[in-house]
Design a protein around this motif. Structure first.
Motif, PDB file in Angstrom:
ATOM      1  N   UNK A 162       0.839  -1.203   0.000  1.00  0.00           N
ATOM      2  CA  UNK A 162       0.000   0.000   0.000  1.00  0.00           C
ATOM      3  C   UNK A 162       0.877   1.257   0.000  1.00  0.00           C
ATOM      4  N   UNK A 163       1.941   1.238   0.798  1.00  0.00           N
ATOM      5  CA  UNK A 163       2.863   2.387   0.825  1.00  0.00           C
ATOM      6  C   UNK A 163       3.526   2.570  -0.527  1.00  0.00           C
ATOM      7  N   UNK A 164       3.914   1.446  -1.135  1.00  0.00           N
ATOM      8  CA  UNK A 164       4.565   1.514  -2.451  1.00  0.00           C
ATOM      9  C   UNK A 164       3.607   2.087  -3.486  1.00  0.00           C
ATOM     10  N   UNK A 165       2.337   1.635  -3.454  1.00  0.00           N
ATOM     11  CA  UNK A 165       1.341   2.146  -4.397  1.00  0.00           C
ATOM     12  C   UNK A 165       1.124   3.639  -4.186  1.00  0.00           C
ATOM     13  N   UNK A 166       1.074   4.041  -2.912  1.00  0.00           N
ATOM     14  CA  UNK A 166       0.883   5.458  -2.588  1.00  0.00           C
ATOM     15  C   UNK A 166       2.050   6.290  -3.133  1.00  0.00           C
ATOM     16  N   UNK A 167       3.264   5.814  -2.856  1.00  0.00           N
ATOM     17  CA  UNK A 167       4.465   6.545  -3.279  1.00  0.00           C
ATOM     18  C   UNK A 167       4.542   6.621  -4.807  1.00  0.00           C
ATOM     19  N   UNK A 175       2.101   6.560  -7.125  1.00  0.00           N
ATOM     20  CA  UNK A 175       1.125   7.464  -7.745  1.00  0.00           C
ATOM     21  C   UNK A 175       1.371   8.906  -7.305  1.00  0.00           C
ATOM     22  N   UNK A 176       1.898   9.046  -6.079  1.00  0.00           N
ATOM     23  CA  UNK A 176       2.251  10.387  -5.605  1.00  0.00           C
ATOM     24  C   UNK A 176       3.331  10.990  -6.507  1.00  0.00           C
ATOM     25  N   UNK A 177       4.298  10.127  -6.888  1.00  0.00           N
ATOM     26  CA  UNK A 177       5.425  10.602  -7.691  1.00  0.00           C
ATOM     27  C   UNK A 177       5.057  10.639  -9.181  1.00  0.00           C
ATOM     28  N   UNK A 178       4.333   9.625  -9.641  1.00  0.00           N
ATOM     29  CA  UNK A 178       3.951   9.544 -11.066  1.00  0.00           C
ATOM     30  C   UNK A 178       2.430   9.380 -11.162  1.00  0.00           C
ATOM     31  N   UNK A 179       1.667  10.467 -11.094  1.00  0.00           N
ATOM     32  CA  UNK A 179       0.195  10.376 -11.039  1.00  0.00           C
ATOM     33  C   UNK A 179      -0.418   9.594 -12.208  1.00  0.00           C
ATOM     34  N   UNK A 180       0.260   9.635 -13.351  1.00  0.00           N
ATOM     35  CA  UNK A 180      -0.329   8.967 -14.523  1.00  0.00           C
ATOM     36  C   UNK A 180      -0.387   7.448 -14.342  1.00  0.00           C
ATOM     37  N   UNK A 181       0.394   6.935 -13.379  1.00  0.00           N
ATOM     38  CA  UNK A 181       0.381   5.472 -13.151  1.00  0.00           C
ATOM     39  C   UNK A 181      -0.926   4.967 -12.551  1.00  0.00           C
ATOM     40  N   UNK A 182      -1.807   5.893 -12.109  1.00  0.00           N
ATOM     41  CA  UNK A 182      -3.097   5.463 -11.546  1.00  0.00           C
ATOM     42  C   UNK A 182      -3.883   4.633 -12.569  1.00  0.00           C
ATOM     43  N   UNK A 183      -3.605   4.876 -13.855  1.00  0.00           N
ATOM     44  CA  UNK A 183      -4.317   4.120 -14.908  1.00  0.00           C
ATOM     45  C   UNK A 183      -4.031   2.618 -14.802  1.00  0.00           C
ATOM     46  N   UNK A 184      -2.901   2.267 -14.155  1.00  0.00           N
ATOM     47  CA  UNK A 184      -2.564   0.847 -13.986  1.00  0.00           C
ATOM     48  C   UNK A 184      -3.399   0.196 -12.888  1.00  0.00           C
ATOM     49  N   UNK A 185      -3.862   1.015 -11.950  1.00  0.00           N
ATOM     50  CA  UNK A 185      -4.497   0.451 -10.742  1.00  0.00           C
ATOM     51  C   UNK A 185      -6.001   0.684 -10.651  1.00  0.00           C
ATOM     52  N   UNK A 186      -6.528   1.650 -11.373  1.00  0.00           N
ATOM     53  CA  UNK A 186      -7.949   1.991 -11.194  1.00  0.00           C
ATOM     54  C   UNK A 186      -8.648   2.038 -12.560  1.00  0.00           C
ATOM     55  N   UNK A 187      -9.945   1.724 -12.599  1.00  0.00           N
ATOM     56  CA  UNK A 187     -10.679   1.766 -13.872  1.00  0.00           C
ATOM     57  C   UNK A 187     -10.919   3.211 -14.331  1.00  0.00           C
ATOM     58  N   UNK A 221      -3.139  -1.296  -5.028  1.00  0.00           N
ATOM     59  CA  UNK A 221      -4.338  -0.593  -5.494  1.00  0.00           C
ATOM     60  C   UNK A 221      -4.858   0.362  -4.433  1.00  0.00           C
ATOM     61  N   UNK A 222      -4.900  -0.114  -3.184  1.00  0.00           N
ATOM     62  CA  UNK A 222      -5.413   0.729  -2.098  1.00  0.00           C
ATOM     63  C   UNK A 222      -4.543   1.980  -1.948  1.00  0.00           C
ATOM     64  N   UNK A 223      -3.220   1.772  -1.899  1.00  0.00           N
ATOM     65  CA  UNK A 223      -2.303   2.899  -1.740  1.00  0.00           C
ATOM     66  C   UNK A 223      -2.402   3.860  -2.920  1.00  0.00           C
ATOM     67  N   UNK A 224      -2.464   3.305  -4.128  1.00  0.00           N
ATOM     68  CA  UNK A 224      -2.512   4.142  -5.328  1.00  0.00           C
ATOM     69  C   UNK A 224      -3.781   4.984  -5.351  1.00  0.00           C
TER      70      UNK A 224
END
Lengths: 245, 328
Positions: free
Chosen positions: B124-129, B131-143, B205-208
């Motif tokens: 979760x921390x890794x996912x948070x970090x 997406x925090x650093x590369x917001x465009x990566x949210x497309x990998x984790x969320x619909x 996913x949760x962190x992201x």
């Protein structure tokens, strides 16, 4: 522990092991297919009947908007019937389902007893693995290659499918003979069978009926028995049931 | 006397005992269902067992391929099972599970629970970090619908009850959660790797998603939505993962008992935890359907429900809910 590759032999304090015949892939598949059809028909029947009642007309179509009552009364029970059929019935019928009953098999644990609730749950949860990738591929391969014909769920739960034993002892001729037979009659029967092929059909009938009548079989019953039936009865009287050709 | 005649006499004598077998079998069947007519009924089962064993041994040698032997084998097996297992009652089995077995299983799974939780939290921390650093990566984790909704400044959960009624929402959610939980457990069959991936992916996913909604000033709203059901739901995810990890370790490092036996023991033992996980997830589904999307519940109320349910889960798992049995 195992007496043979397809037998479960359970040690007993009496020194006489309990022997249970393990069901193979064929009978397992047969039981599964029957159960699959039963649960499909039940689920569809529920869906159809509940839909007709819900809609109040000849239509199975769902409502246009999400309606909790339709979901609760029509869809959810139908899905529940299909998905938890095995688990619920195996709990309720102590390791059996209708399909297993028809196929003449039941689930037992390693001690030959009814599996625990946890074991039945584990067995059914691991269907998720057994059903991969399609049509129970993993389960089928596991059943074919494993010595005791176990799928992954059985390995996890420590269960086996074994054949049901005869629920009743239906051997009327044997029981009927039992109280009256004595060693001398048995010896004569053995001798008669030894000369069977050398006797004419009339002599066979007469001698066999006379001897069997002494063993307590009723005259009308003897008259109704043909030559083959008389020969079988003589073999049993001679104590040669298991070894007679 | 010839051997054939002797065997015939023995067979006749043996078969004359058929009524005794029937009585013994009827008694074993009755007792297996927990129906003892009187105390002596149960005491006689031991005598029946010896009688059946004795006669079966003779039958195996005298009439090895007969229906009578098949019947005796079955009667003997039933008497054996009844004598050794006794009757099975759902309520007493459930009571034993909750009071005795569950706390033992949880104690045994403690190291697995610790590691599963750690993996989930780190993911979760890794996912948070990420997406925090590369917001465009949210497309990998969320619909895409979730991303579009958040970018409009609205949580995808808002107005959920206007679209789907609570009952349907609850049923959908709890079904989905139970399936995920069971898959996390079963995936342990892949030497624990499947469980590891599922825990990691859910944590990521949760962190992201939290990082993403945080970037759109919706983190508090998301926290408000999930706090009532999420405390237990995420804990159950970790518990299922721990059960799966135990199964995986039994396969990867079976020890002296052998792989199949270790797998069986681990799957059966950790499977007991799964029964409670499913029950807890049903509660989570109801909260998520009826409480979480309902704006009338304040944050304090949601916190009280979430923490209260979580404490109930702790008490249930540790056996504090029930009186300690004597001698333990």
């Amino acid at each position: 522990m195992s007496a043979a590759a397809t037998d479960l032999s359970v040690d007993s304090v009496t020194g006489i092991p309990v022997a249970l015949r393990v069901a193979g892939p064929g009978v397992r598949a047969y039981a599964f297919l029957i159960d699959w059809h039963i649960r499909l028909v039940l689920a569809l029947a529920w869906f159809a009947a509940a839909s007709l009642l819900y809609n109040g007309r000849l239509s199975l179509s769902p409502p246009s908007a999400s309606e909790p009552r339709w979901f609760a009364l029509v869809l959810a029970p139908a899905l529940a019937i299909f998905l938890v059929y095995h688990l619920v019935l195996e709990f309720a019928l102590r390791g059996r389902t209708p399909g297993k009953r028809v196929a003449g098999v039941r689930i037992v644990d390693r001690h030959g007893g009814v599996p625990s609730a946890g074991a039945l749950l584990a067995r059914n949860v691991f269907r998720l693995i057994d059903s991969l990738p399609l049509f129970y591929g993993v389960g089928l391969i596991a059943v074919i290659v494993s010595a005791e014909h176990l799928r992954v769920g059985d390995l996890a739960a420590g269960t086996l499918l074994v054949y049901e034993s005869a629920p009743t002892f239906a051997a009327p001729e044997l029981e009927h003979l039992a109280p009256q037979v004595d060693a001398q009659d048995a010896e004569i029967a053995a001798e008669l069978l030894g000369r069977w092929s050398g006797l004419g059909s009339e002599a066979r009938l007469r001698l066999a009926r006379t001897l069997l009548a002494r063993s307590g079989i009723d005259a009308p019953q003897l008259q109704a028995m043909d030559v083959d039936a008389l020969q079988r009865a003589l073999r049993r009287l001679a104590g040669a049931t298991a070894t007679a050709p | 006397m010839s051997r054939g005649a002797r065997d015939a006499a023995l067979t006749a004598n043996l078969l004359s005992r058929a009524p005794l077998w029937r009585a013994a079998d009827a008694r074993a069947r009755r007792l297996a269902h927990g129906h003892a007519e009187e105390a002596s009924d149960a005491a006689r089962l031991a005598d029946d067992y010896r009688l059946l064993a004795h006669d079966l041994a003779r039958m195996r040698s005298l009439l090895p391929a007969s229906r009578a032997r098949e019947y005796l084998e079955g009667a003997y097996a039933r008497a054996h099972a009844t004598l050794h297992n006794g009757a099975w009652h759902l309520t007493s089995a459930l009571w034993r599970l909750l009071r005795l077995e569950l706390p033992d299983v949880v104690r045994w799974l403690r190291p697995y629970i610790f590691w599963a939780t750690l993996i989930f939290v780190l993911a979760a921390l890794a996912g948070y970090a990420l997406v925090q650093r590369y917001p465009e990566l949210i497309a990998l984790f969320a619909p895409p619908e979730l991303i579009a909704s958040v970018e409009r400044g609205q949580l995808w959960t808002q107005g959920l009850l206007n679209v789907v009624p609570s009952s349907i929402l609850s049923a959908e959610i709890l079904t989905n959660n139970i399936v995920v939980s069971l898959i996390a457990y079963c995936a342990g069959f892949l030497f624990g790797l499947g469980t590891l991936y599922i825990l990691g992916l859910n944590g990521l996913m949760l962190g992201a998603v939290f990082a993403f909604v945080g970037q759109h000033a919706l983190a508090r709203a998301l926290f408000t939505f999930i706090v009532a059901h999420g405390c237990v739901e995420l804990s159950v995810m970790c518990l299922s993962g721990a059960a799966g990890a135990a199964v995986g370790e039994a396969l990867a490092r079976p020890g002296a008992a052998g792989r199949a036996e270790s797998f069986r023991v681990a799957a059966l033992r950790s499977g007991q935890l799964l029964i409670v996980c499913v029950l807890l997830l049903i509660g989570c589904g109801l909260i998520e359907g009826y409480v979480s999307p309902d704006p009338r519940f304040t944050l304090a109320e949601r916190l009280a429900i979430g923490i209260g349910y979580w404490l109930f889960m702790l008490a249930l798992l540790s056996g504090w809910l029930w009186p300690t049995p004597r001698g333990r």
